[in-house]
Enzyme design. Structure first.
Site, short mmCIF file in Angstrom:
data_model
loop_
_atom_site.label_atom_id
_atom_site.label_comp_id
_atom_site.label_asym_id
_atom_site.label_seq_id
_atom_site.Cartn_x
_atom_site.Cartn_y
_atom_site.Cartn_z
N PHE A 1 -3.00 8.52 11.68
CA PHE A 1 -3.31 9.81 11.05
C PHE A 1 -4.60 10.41 11.55
O PHE A 1 -4.92 11.56 11.24
CB PHE A 1 -3.42 9.61 9.53
N ARG B 1 -15.07 38.18 42.09
CA ARG B 1 -14.61 37.28 43.13
C ARG B 1 -14.07 35.96 42.58
O ARG B 1 -13.12 35.38 43.13
CB ARG B 1 -15.78 36.99 44.07
N HIS C 1 -5.27 15.77 -4.80
CA HIS C 1 -5.58 16.09 -3.40
C HIS C 1 -5.39 17.57 -3.08
O HIS C 1 -5.85 18.03 -2.04
CB HIS C 1 -4.72 15.23 -2.47
N ASN D 1 0.17 12.92 4.38
CA ASN D 1 -0.61 12.11 5.31
C ASN D 1 -0.23 12.40 6.75
O ASN D 1 0.37 11.58 7.43
CB ASN D 1 -0.39 10.62 4.99
N TYR E 1 0.84 -1.20 0.00
CA TYR E 1 0.00 0.00 0.00
C TYR E 1 0.87 1.26 0.00
O TYR E 1 1.83 1.37 0.75
CB TYR E 1 -0.93 0.03 1.22
N TYR F 1 -19.68 37.61 41.25
CA TYR F 1 -18.86 36.47 40.83
C TYR F 1 -17.81 36.85 39.79
O TYR F 1 -16.72 36.29 39.78
CB TYR F 1 -19.76 35.37 40.23
#
Length: 521
Positions: A340, A295, A93, A206, A63, A292
């Protein structure tokens, strides 16, 4: 012979199998530092390349070397088509769209990909890695677009645009920022385009490098912003005649979160020796409990700090990783894997967006109190010079509120929104790139919100005259006054806000405070 710009510049960041530091990533991506591939990196790459070349000669499909990609991985590619296979992969891509991504992000992406290549686990040839380093050193930045990455199989489209530039194709920004064809910019820099060999196209695209680079840059900015948030909170407490007793170390120690302790220590340092604080510190003062937003600022800002610490742990692990599929193992085996997948980074990118929104929300609430006569303890309405004729900082708070509302939307996680792709081969993706893009916008929003609080608090402190602020808060007011005048009739407010934003972004107000307090955390 491959021609590159200098690889031996003084102060160049060494890139090898060892992990980079966050500071090194920022130095290259944001400050333009050069890089230098180490001898160990070159040795590791050459060794793993031998294994790839040997596998490429076998009849058994491997691959990424002799097959197609993704859902097309079942097709065996004949040897005479493999060079075309790699080029076709990069060209197809490089399908990003939308606005250009910032140069600092692209440079971070390039550096982090180079570091993975330098581990020797991708099978890249040294000459290809040298060319990527040469682009960085020449200040040549490939054009990468906002949209295109799903954060699984890495940041494919963004990295493919970088790989395309290595081929001398596509567009880049040169060192002067001019949009230029890649081949032209490389020729001027004396860099020869690469002809890809087996496996190299896949090795270049990749990785999780884009989302990781944006995480590192965001963390760097947040360190500064959280310190600045403490400074602005201290200024507001002082301006609103609040009490500093709640920030005492012994009270904070009852809940031993480290971020909370650090934030409270900053507040104590900022409020030390304040004449305004002393003016209402006596036994007759009824102010024992503030709202708040005053504080609890150490609790909120501190929790943000602790979230940042967790993000740094994740980022440090990722920088120590070698992300590719397949990978070349030390014994020569080439194995497919799922490293990946961007989930670890995507989660912390989303996580950080939550405290960013919350710190900004509390900052806006303090600003609003300073503008409201019912809650500001004697300050004029909206801090106006002549309330009714003048509006003071009324609309500055509107701007804060608009940004805070946007930050709440940006805090919605991207990482839960998987969309399957590649004919259901990639049926779950991380959306980490999207999480990173929205965190960058969130960090910018927090910068603006905190700047408006500091600007408003400085005006309120001036209006407490003849009482004077403390030495540290007074130094911050003085730094602001180098760019923004003090109280007076209404003026064009937008440039003053932007000036405050620039001072916050540059860290100038922190520097002013630390000239009195010493280092803040």
């Amino acid at each position: 012979m491959q021609t590159t710009v200098t690889q031996t510049a003084q102060g160049a960041v060494p890139v090898g199998p060892e992990p980079l530091t966050f500071e090194q990533v920022v130095a290259v991506s944001r400050d333009g530092a050069e890089v230098r591939l180490t001898d160990e990196a070159l040795k590791c790459m050459a060794g793993s390349r031998e294994h790839v070349d040997e596998l490429a000669t076998r009849p058994t499909p491997a691959y990424g070397i002799s097959t197609g990609f993704g859902a097309l991985a079942t097709r065996h590619i004949h040897e005479d088509q493999r060079a075309r296979l790699q080029v076709s992969l990069v060209r197809s891509h490089a399908a990003g769209n939308g606005p250009e991504v910032e140069c600092e992000v692209v440079r971070a992406l390039m550096l982090l990909r180079l570091r993975t290549l330098a581990t020797g686990r991708t099978g890249i040839r040294p000459v290809t890695a040298r060319t990527l380093a040469a682009l960085l050193n020449a200040g040549i930045t490939p054009v990468v677009h906002e949209y295109g990455s799903l954060g699984c199989s890495g940041d494919l489209a963004p990295l493919a645009h970088v790989a395309l530039a290595l081929l001398g194709e596509g567009e880049v920004r040169d060192a002067g920022g001019t949009l230029t064809p890649a081949a032209e910019a490389m020729e001027r820099a004396g860099i020869r385009p690469v002809t890809l060999a087996a496996k190299e196209g896949l090795a270049l695209i990749n990785g999780t490098d884009g989302m990781l680079g944006m995480l590192v840059l965001a963390m760097t900015d947040l360190h500064r912003l959280l310190t600045m948030a403490d400074i602005a909170a201290a200024m507001s407490v002082e301006a609103l005649l609040g009490t500093d007793r709640v920030f005492a170390a012994e009270l904070q120690a009852l809940r031993p979160h480290p971020g909370q302790a650090a934030s409270a220590a900053n507040l104590r340092a900022m409020l030390a020796d304040s004449p305004i604080m002393a003016s209402h510190r006596g036994p007759d003062c009824p102010r024992v409990q503030d709202a708040y937003s005053l504080r609890c600022s150490p609790q909120v800002n501190g929790a943000a700090r602790d979230t940042l610490t967790h993000a740094e742990l994740v980022a440090s692990r990722e920088i120590d990783s070698a992300i590719d599929n397949p990978v070349v193992l030390p014994d020569g085996r080439v194995e497919s894997n799922g490293n990946f997948h961007g989930a670890p980074i995507a989660y912390v990118l989303d996580f950080l967006a939550i405290p960013v929104a919350d710190v900004a929300s509390m900052s806006e609430r303090r600003t609003d109190r300073m503008l409201d006569v019912a809650r500001s303890h004697g300050l004029p309405a909206f801090l106006a010079d002549d309330p009714g004729v003048d509006s003071g900082h009324m609309i500055a708070q509107y701007t804060q509120a608009a940004i805070v509302s946007e930050l709440k939307r940006l805090a919605v996680p991207a990482s839960v929104d998987s969309i399957p792709s590649s004919a259901m081969q990639e049926d779950h993706v991380s959306m980490g790139w999207s999480a990173a893009r929205k965190l960058r916008r969130a960090v910018d929003g927090l910068t603006r919100v905190v700047a408006i609080e500091a600007l408003t608090a400085a005006r309120a402190l001036d209006m407490r005259s003849p009482l004077r602020p403390g030495p540290a808060t007074g130094a911050v007011v003085a730094a602001l006054r180098t760019r923004v005048p003090g109280p007076g009739p209404d003026r064009f407010l937008a440039p003053e806000i932007e000036a405050a934003v620039e001072l916050v972004r540059a860290g100038s107000l922190i520097t002013a405070a630390e000239s009195v307090t010493g280092p803040l955390t």
